[in-house]
Design a protein around this motif. Structure first.
Motif, PDB file in Angstrom:
ATOM      1  N   GLY A  32      40.282  29.403  14.514  1.00  0.00           N
ATOM      2  CA  GLY A  32      39.246  29.026  15.461  1.00  0.00           C
ATOM      3  C   GLY A  32      39.242  29.850  16.737  1.00  0.00           C
ATOM      4  O   GLY A  32      38.710  29.403  17.756  1.00  0.00           O
ATOM      5  N   ARG A  33      39.804  31.026  16.710  1.00  0.00           N
ATOM      6  CA  ARG A  33      39.849  31.912  17.888  1.00  0.00           C
ATOM      7  C   ARG A  33      38.863  33.057  17.701  1.00  0.00           C
ATOM      8  O   ARG A  33      38.514  33.430  16.580  1.00  0.00           O
ATOM      9  N   ASN A  34      38.450  33.660  18.809  1.00  0.00           N
ATOM     10  CA  ASN A  34      37.501  34.775  18.713  1.00  0.00           C
ATOM     11  C   ASN A  34      38.216  36.074  18.325  1.00  0.00           C
ATOM     12  O   ASN A  34      39.450  36.155  18.332  1.00  0.00           O
ATOM     13  N   SER A  35      37.438  37.082  17.976  1.00  0.00           N
ATOM     14  CA  SER A  35      38.007  38.347  17.483  1.00  0.00           C
ATOM     15  C   SER A  35      38.837  39.056  18.554  1.00  0.00           C
ATOM     16  O   SER A  35      39.823  39.715  18.233  1.00  0.00           O
ATOM     17  N   TYR A  36      38.472  38.925  19.827  1.00  0.00           N
ATOM     18  CA  TYR A  36      39.239  39.554  20.905  1.00  0.00           C
ATOM     19  C   TYR A  36      40.637  38.931  20.991  1.00  0.00           C
ATOM     20  O   TYR A  36      41.629  39.627  21.194  1.00  0.00           O
ATOM     21  N   TRP A  37      40.698  37.603  20.838  1.00  0.00           N
ATOM     22  CA  TRP A  37      41.984  36.904  20.853  1.00  0.00           C
ATOM     23  C   TRP A  37      42.874  37.440  19.739  1.00  0.00           C
ATOM     24  O   TRP A  37      44.043  37.748  19.958  1.00  0.00           O
ATOM     25  N   HIS A  38      42.308  37.570  18.536  1.00  0.00           N
ATOM     26  CA  HIS A  38      43.083  38.054  17.393  1.00  0.00           C
ATOM     27  C   HIS A  38      43.563  39.494  17.594  1.00  0.00           C
ATOM     28  O   HIS A  38      44.686  39.833  17.193  1.00  0.00           O
ATOM     29  N   LYS A  39      42.754  40.332  18.228  1.00  0.00           N
ATOM     30  CA  LYS A  39      43.176  41.714  18.479  1.00  0.00           C
ATOM     31  C   LYS A  39      44.389  41.751  19.393  1.00  0.00           C
ATOM     32  O   LYS A  39      45.334  42.501  19.155  1.00  0.00           O
ATOM     33  N   VAL A  40      44.371  40.948  20.448  1.00  0.00           N
ATOM     34  CA  VAL A  40      45.503  40.898  21.378  1.00  0.00           C
ATOM     35  C   VAL A  40      46.745  40.368  20.666  1.00  0.00           C
ATOM     36  O   VAL A  40      47.831  40.947  20.764  1.00  0.00           O
ATOM     37  N   VAL A  41      46.586  39.282  19.921  1.00  0.00           N
ATOM     38  CA  VAL A  41      47.727  38.658  19.260  1.00  0.00           C
ATOM     39  C   VAL A  41      48.310  39.556  18.170  1.00  0.00           C
ATOM     40  O   VAL A  41      49.531  39.668  18.035  1.00  0.00           O
ATOM     41  N   ASN A  42      47.438  40.225  17.413  1.00  0.00           N
ATOM     42  CA  ASN A  42      47.925  41.121  16.361  1.00  0.00           C
ATOM     43  C   ASN A  42      48.719  42.289  16.941  1.00  0.00           C
ATOM     44  O   ASN A  42      49.657  42.783  16.317  1.00  0.00           O
ATOM     45  N   LYS A  43      48.348  42.723  18.132  1.00  0.00           N
ATOM     46  CA  LYS A  43      49.023  43.855  18.761  1.00  0.00           C
ATOM     47  C   LYS A  43      50.262  43.435  19.562  1.00  0.00           C
ATOM     48  O   LYS A  43      51.273  44.128  19.557  1.00  0.00           O
ATOM     49  N   HIS A  44      50.181  42.304  20.264  1.00  0.00           N
ATOM     50  CA  HIS A  44      51.226  41.941  21.228  1.00  0.00           C
ATOM     51  C   HIS A  44      51.960  40.634  20.941  1.00  0.00           C
ATOM     52  O   HIS A  44      52.975  40.369  21.572  1.00  0.00           O
ATOM     53  N   GLY A  45      51.414  39.785  20.061  1.00  0.00           N
ATOM     54  CA  GLY A  45      51.977  38.454  19.866  1.00  0.00           C
ATOM     55  C   GLY A  45      51.588  37.547  21.022  1.00  0.00           C
ATOM     56  O   GLY A  45      50.936  37.980  21.972  1.00  0.00           O
ATOM     57  N   PHE A  46      51.988  36.279  20.962  1.00  0.00           N
ATOM     58  CA  PHE A  46      51.652  35.371  22.060  1.00  0.00           C
ATOM     59  C   PHE A  46      52.649  34.218  22.130  1.00  0.00           C
ATOM     60  O   PHE A  46      53.324  33.894  21.165  1.00  0.00           O
ATOM     61  N   ASN A  47      52.730  33.644  23.314  1.00  0.00           N
ATOM     62  CA  ASN A  47      53.403  32.366  23.468  1.00  0.00           C
ATOM     63  C   ASN A  47      52.467  31.433  24.216  1.00  0.00           C
ATOM     64  O   ASN A  47      51.553  31.872  24.904  1.00  0.00           O
ATOM     65  N   SER A  48      52.679  30.154  24.030  1.00  0.00           N
ATOM     66  CA  SER A  48      51.793  29.132  24.596  1.00  0.00           C
ATOM     67  C   SER A  48      52.494  28.392  25.712  1.00  0.00           C
ATOM     68  O   SER A  48      53.707  28.168  25.650  1.00  0.00           O
ATOM     69  N   GLN A  49      51.698  27.980  26.680  1.00  0.00           N
ATOM     70  CA  GLN A  49      52.231  27.202  27.793  1.00  0.00           C
ATOM     71  C   GLN A  49      51.201  26.144  28.165  1.00  0.00           C
ATOM     72  O   GLN A  49      50.050  26.478  28.474  1.00  0.00           O
ATOM     73  N   ILE A  50      51.593  24.891  28.105  1.00  0.00           N
ATOM     74  CA  ILE A  50      50.713  23.823  28.589  1.00  0.00           C
ATOM     75  C   ILE A  50      50.836  23.789  30.100  1.00  0.00           C
ATOM     76  O   ILE A  50      51.935  23.691  30.644  1.00  0.00           O
ATOM     77  N   VAL A  51      49.698  23.902  30.769  1.00  0.00           N
ATOM     78  CA  VAL A  51      49.675  23.975  32.229  1.00  0.00           C
ATOM     79  C   VAL A  51      49.574  22.581  32.833  1.00  0.00           C
ATOM     80  O   VAL A  51      50.290  22.249  33.781  1.00  0.00           O
TER      81      VAL A  51
END
Length: 81
Positions: A32-51
């Motif tokens: 359910g994420r947009n293509s820009y999100w997937h490009k960043v994640v595929n290249k750099h990975g991600f971690n989540s933080q509840i604010v």
């Protein structure tokens, strides 16, 4: 169910690239994420933080809008549509 506002950070730079609101395990989901999100994640990975958590849906949405506005005013590049 309680809602929250969260952000995603790039694993290599720790820079915030996405802000969202959700409930349950949404903050860690890749679907359910947009293509820009997937490009960043595929290249750099991600971690989540509840604010902010324990919110109703309307307040979580308002917090999301405020964080996006704040980060964009700070010239941070977000992939939010």
């Amino acid at each position: 169910m309680q809602y929250y506002t969260y952000q995603h950070r790039s694993l290599d730079t720790n820079e915030i690239f996405y802000v969202g609101k959700g409930k349950g395990k949404r903050f860690n989901q890749k679907n359910g994420r947009n293509s820009y999100w997937h490009k960043v994640v595929n290249k750099h990975g991600f971690n989540s933080q509840i604010v902010v958590d324990h919110l109703d849906e309307e307040l979580a949405f308002l917090c999301e809008i405020e964080l996006i506005d704040k980060y964009r005013r700070l010239h941070m590049e977000l992939v939010n549509a």
